[in-house]
Design an enzyme around this catalytic site. Structure first.
Site, mmCIF file in Angstrom:
data_model
loop_
_atom_site.group_PDB
_atom_site.id
_atom_site.type_symbol
_atom_site.label_atom_id
_atom_site.label_comp_id
_atom_site.label_asym_id
_atom_site.label_seq_id
_atom_site.Cartn_x
_atom_site.Cartn_y
_atom_site.Cartn_z
ATOM 1 N N ASP A 160 0.943 -1.203 -0.178
ATOM 2 C CA ASP A 160 -0.003 0.117 -0.034
ATOM 3 C C ASP A 160 0.847 1.232 0.005
ATOM 4 O O ASP A 160 1.317 1.554 1.114
ATOM 5 C CB ASP A 160 -0.915 -0.159 1.234
ATOM 6 C CG ASP A 160 -1.898 1.374 1.136
ATOM 7 O OD1 ASP A 160 -2.410 1.543 0.086
ATOM 8 O OD2 ASP A 160 -2.070 1.584 2.554
ATOM 9 N N GLU A 196 -1.787 -1.430 -5.042
ATOM 10 C CA GLU A 196 -3.010 -0.581 -5.155
ATOM 11 C C GLU A 196 -2.670 0.160 -6.506
ATOM 12 O O GLU A 196 -1.710 0.711 -6.582
ATOM 13 C CB GLU A 196 -3.334 0.133 -3.916
ATOM 14 C CG GLU A 196 -4.614 0.790 -3.974
ATOM 15 C CD GLU A 196 -5.213 0.963 -2.755
ATOM 16 O OE1 GLU A 196 -5.844 0.345 -1.912
ATOM 17 O OE2 GLU A 196 -4.913 2.302 -2.377
ATOM 18 N N ASP A 234 -2.265 0.941 7.498
ATOM 19 C CA ASP A 234 -1.212 0.813 6.267
ATOM 20 C C ASP A 234 -1.090 -0.668 6.107
ATOM 21 O O ASP A 234 -0.972 -1.058 4.757
ATOM 22 C CB ASP A 234 -0.388 1.900 6.158
ATOM 23 C CG ASP A 234 -0.688 3.100 6.252
ATOM 24 O OD1 ASP A 234 -1.577 3.541 5.333
ATOM 25 O OD2 ASP A 234 -0.492 3.938 6.971
#
Length: 172
Positions: free
Chosen positions: A8, A67, A139
């Site tokens: 991420d 992502e 996160d």
């Protein structure tokens, strides 16, 4: 079972999650955050590169999932996020890892069951799926969710491919 590194990306905090999964059985290996603080951008990008390169050396993942970019309201934030993503992707590519990208909506759908889930729902489901004794930091949970999404998508693609080889009880 393949090892998957989920990332991420962020310009101040980059989450990572490492799992081993064949899509049905999943094992938690590690997760955490690479924190850059208020350093100049070039130093932050270097920290992301070094942190991910160390993780790749340590865990020897077979797959890399990250992502996709989303449209931020602040153009400066979007540019910094894009730079962090770019460094993460180059780190994986330099290590010979295939790069798989998923939208935030795909990740939430795969892990929570609805694309509009909030961070706490993602954290809860990641904790439940991986049987963790506490909720991972946000996160890190997002990175684990990205890895889980990749595992789920890989299994689905495998089933589709297997189904296309068998028609009417015969192998094609």
């Amino acid at each position: 079972m393949p090892i998957i590194l989920g990332v991420d990306p962020g310009s101040r905090v980059t989450g990572y999650g490492v799992i081993r999964s064949d899509g049905r059985l999943t094992e938690y290996l590690d997760s955490g955050c690479i924190r850059m603080g208020e350093k100049p951008m070039a130093e932050r990008l270097q920290i992301i590169y070094q942190g991910l390169a160390t993780l790749i050396d340590q865990f020897r993942p077979d797959e890399f999932a990250i992502e996709q970019v989303f449209m931020a309201r602040n153009p400066d934030s979007a540019l910094k996020l894009g730079q962090a993503r770019g460094v993460a992707i180059v780190t994986a590519a330099n290590s010979g890892l295939p790069v798989n990208e998923y939208s935030a909506r795909q990740v939430k759908q795969a892990v929570v069951g609805k694309g509009g889930a909030d961070k706490s729902q993602v954290q809860h489901m990641v904790q439940s799926i991986l049987k963790l004794n506490k909720r991972p930091q946000a996160d890190a949970a997002d990175a684990l969710a990205i890895a889980l999404c990749h595992a789920h998508m890989s299994q689905s693609i495998g089933r589709i491919a297997a189904g296309s080889r068998v028609r009417g009880g015969r192998l094609r």
